[in-house]
Structures are given as C-alpha cells and as structure tokens.
Design a protein around this motif. Structure first.
Motif, mmCIF file in Angstrom:
data_model
loop_
_atom_site.group_PDB
_atom_site.id
_atom_site.type_symbol
_atom_site.label_atom_id
_atom_site.label_comp_id
_atom_site.label_asym_id
_atom_site.label_seq_id
_atom_site.Cartn_x
_atom_site.Cartn_y
_atom_site.Cartn_z
ATOM 1 N N GLU A 63 -13.805 12.204 -4.114
ATOM 2 C CA GLU A 63 -13.197 11.584 -5.278
ATOM 3 C C GLU A 63 -13.135 10.070 -5.082
ATOM 4 O O GLU A 63 -13.256 9.578 -3.972
ATOM 5 C CB GLU A 63 -11.802 12.137 -5.529
ATOM 6 C CG GLU A 63 -10.815 11.876 -4.413
ATOM 7 C CD GLU A 63 -9.485 12.550 -4.662
ATOM 8 O OE1 GLU A 63 -8.479 11.830 -4.628
ATOM 9 O OE2 GLU A 63 -9.462 13.763 -4.872
ATOM 10 N N ASP A 64 -12.952 9.367 -6.179
ATOM 11 C CA ASP A 64 -12.850 7.916 -6.110
ATOM 12 C C ASP A 64 -11.531 7.522 -5.447
ATOM 13 O O ASP A 64 -10.509 8.165 -5.642
ATOM 14 C CB ASP A 64 -12.896 7.305 -7.510
ATOM 15 C CG ASP A 64 -14.226 7.515 -8.195
ATOM 16 O OD1 ASP A 64 -15.205 7.838 -7.505
ATOM 17 O OD2 ASP A 64 -14.283 7.360 -9.421
ATOM 18 N N LEU A 65 -11.586 6.478 -4.658
ATOM 19 C CA LEU A 65 -10.377 5.918 -4.059
ATOM 20 C C LEU A 65 -10.147 4.549 -4.676
ATOM 21 O O LEU A 65 -11.076 3.767 -4.807
ATOM 22 C CB LEU A 65 -10.551 5.780 -2.545
ATOM 23 C CG LEU A 65 -10.826 7.067 -1.780
ATOM 24 C CD1 LEU A 65 -11.061 6.756 -0.308
ATOM 25 C CD2 LEU A 65 -9.688 8.046 -1.933
ATOM 26 N N TYR A 66 -8.917 4.291 -5.072
ATOM 27 C CA TYR A 66 -8.626 3.024 -5.720
ATOM 28 C C TYR A 66 -7.210 2.583 -5.389
ATOM 29 O O TYR A 66 -6.398 3.350 -4.884
ATOM 30 C CB TYR A 66 -8.800 3.123 -7.234
ATOM 31 C CG TYR A 66 -7.973 4.216 -7.861
ATOM 32 C CD1 TYR A 66 -6.689 3.964 -8.278
ATOM 33 C CD2 TYR A 66 -8.481 5.499 -8.020
ATOM 34 C CE1 TYR A 66 -5.919 4.955 -8.826
ATOM 35 C CE2 TYR A 66 -7.712 6.503 -8.563
ATOM 36 C CZ TYR A 66 -6.432 6.230 -8.976
ATOM 37 O OH TYR A 66 -5.665 7.229 -9.516
ATOM 38 N N SER A 67 -6.948 1.335 -5.684
ATOM 39 C CA SER A 67 -5.603 0.792 -5.519
ATOM 40 C C SER A 67 -5.209 0.100 -6.817
ATOM 41 O O SER A 67 -6.044 -0.137 -7.685
ATOM 42 C CB SER A 67 -5.567 -0.195 -4.354
ATOM 43 O OG SER A 67 -6.355 -1.321 -4.650
ATOM 44 N N TRP A 68 -3.941 -0.202 -6.924
ATOM 45 C CA TRP A 68 -3.433 -0.919 -8.087
ATOM 46 C C TRP A 68 -3.056 -2.322 -7.666
ATOM 47 O O TRP A 68 -2.450 -2.520 -6.622
ATOM 48 C CB TRP A 68 -2.204 -0.205 -8.658
ATOM 49 C CG TRP A 68 -2.539 1.127 -9.218
ATOM 50 C CD1 TRP A 68 -2.333 2.335 -8.621
ATOM 51 C CD2 TRP A 68 -3.148 1.404 -10.463
ATOM 52 N NE1 TRP A 68 -2.785 3.338 -9.431
ATOM 53 C CE2 TRP A 68 -3.295 2.792 -10.575
ATOM 54 C CE3 TRP A 68 -3.606 0.605 -11.513
ATOM 55 C CZ2 TRP A 68 -3.868 3.400 -11.681
ATOM 56 C CZ3 TRP A 68 -4.172 1.210 -12.614
ATOM 57 C CH2 TRP A 68 -4.302 2.599 -12.694
ATOM 58 N N VAL A 69 -3.400 -3.280 -8.487
ATOM 59 C CA VAL A 69 -3.075 -4.683 -8.242
ATOM 60 C C VAL A 69 -2.163 -5.146 -9.366
ATOM 61 O O VAL A 69 -2.431 -4.885 -10.543
ATOM 62 C CB VAL A 69 -4.368 -5.538 -8.219
ATOM 63 C CG1 VAL A 69 -4.037 -6.996 -8.028
ATOM 64 C CG2 VAL A 69 -5.309 -5.033 -7.150
ATOM 65 N N SER A 90 0.860 -1.177 0.000
ATOM 66 C CA SER A 90 0.000 0.000 0.000
ATOM 67 C C SER A 90 0.896 1.227 0.000
ATOM 68 O O SER A 90 1.554 1.519 0.998
ATOM 69 C CB SER A 90 -0.897 -0.010 1.236
ATOM 70 O OG SER A 90 -1.690 1.148 1.270
ATOM 71 N N ILE A 91 0.951 1.919 -1.133
ATOM 72 C CA ILE A 91 1.829 3.081 -1.247
ATOM 73 C C ILE A 91 1.166 4.135 -2.132
ATOM 74 O O ILE A 91 0.533 3.805 -3.134
ATOM 75 C CB ILE A 91 3.222 2.685 -1.793
ATOM 76 C CG1 ILE A 91 4.195 3.851 -1.705
ATOM 77 C CG2 ILE A 91 3.122 2.130 -3.187
ATOM 78 C CD1 ILE A 91 5.644 3.458 -1.886
ATOM 79 N N ALA A 92 1.308 5.379 -1.732
ATOM 80 C CA ALA A 92 0.729 6.491 -2.485
ATOM 81 C C ALA A 92 1.657 6.871 -3.633
ATOM 82 O O ALA A 92 2.869 6.651 -3.574
ATOM 83 C CB ALA A 92 0.517 7.688 -1.567
ATOM 84 N N VAL A 93 1.074 7.453 -4.657
ATOM 85 C CA VAL A 93 1.849 7.911 -5.808
ATOM 86 C C VAL A 93 2.913 8.910 -5.354
ATOM 87 O O VAL A 93 4.044 8.884 -5.844
ATOM 88 C CB VAL A 93 0.922 8.529 -6.875
ATOM 89 C CG1 VAL A 93 1.713 9.159 -8.002
ATOM 90 C CG2 VAL A 93 -0.029 7.470 -7.426
ATOM 91 N N THR A 94 2.568 9.759 -4.410
ATOM 92 C CA THR A 94 3.537 10.743 -3.905
ATOM 93 C C THR A 94 4.740 10.055 -3.256
ATOM 94 O O THR A 94 5.869 10.517 -3.395
ATOM 95 C CB THR A 94 2.885 11.698 -2.886
ATOM 96 O OG1 THR A 94 2.238 10.936 -1.866
ATOM 97 C CG2 THR A 94 1.871 12.607 -3.552
#
Length: 94
Positions: free
Chosen positions: A78-84, A14-18
C-alpha cells in the motif's frame, strides 16, 4: 475537534492515526474523518513517501526509478504517506 488533531500533528512530527485515536480516546473512523476535513479545509496536505506502484517507476527514492527491480518496493502493498501542516494550518494553530 479539528484543532485537537491539528495540535497533535504539530507536536508529534511523526504519528500514526492509531496513536492519535488513542491519545484522544476516539475511533479510527473519527480521526480519519477529522483528517479528511483538515485536508479539505487546506490545513494539512498529504505527502507521499513511498508508492505501491513504485516498481513501475513511481518512486524516485530507490533503484526502481532507474528501471531495475527493487526488493524493497516489491514488499510494499500500500502507499505510505505523511501529512504536512500547511501555512493555513499553522496560522490556525496560533
């Protein structure tokens, strides 16, 4: 370039783009562009966590789904999403 971001996404569940940008010393735009490339190549897939349209029944994770008002969903702007990482992405890592 692509593999660097993919490796970070694999190591950090779990990591943010920033945070990715900080780790690599990149701009947010560069990270966003790289993530878009990884998605287009089928290495990662977007998974929605919460939708800003939740109050209209778009979310099954709260009472909104049952047609009642949910204060949590009213706060979402806003939408919250993650990348898999997909199987193809995992193959590229190894």
């Amino acid at each position: 370039m692509l593999s660097e971001v993919l490796k970070i996404m694999d190591q950090e569940r779990s990591i943010a783009v920033t945070e990715i940008a900080e780790k690599l010393g990149w701009t947010l735009q560069r990270v966003d562009n790289t993530i878009a490339q990884l998605e287009n190549m089928g290495y990662i897939q977007k998974r929605e966590i919460i939708s800003s349209s939740c109050g209209m029944g778009g979310c099954s994770g709260c009472s909104c789904y049952k047609g009642t008002d949910c204060q949590r969903c009213q706060l979402i702007s806003e939408d919250l999403y993650s990348w898999v990482i997909t199987d193809r992405g995992k193959s590229a890592l190894h």
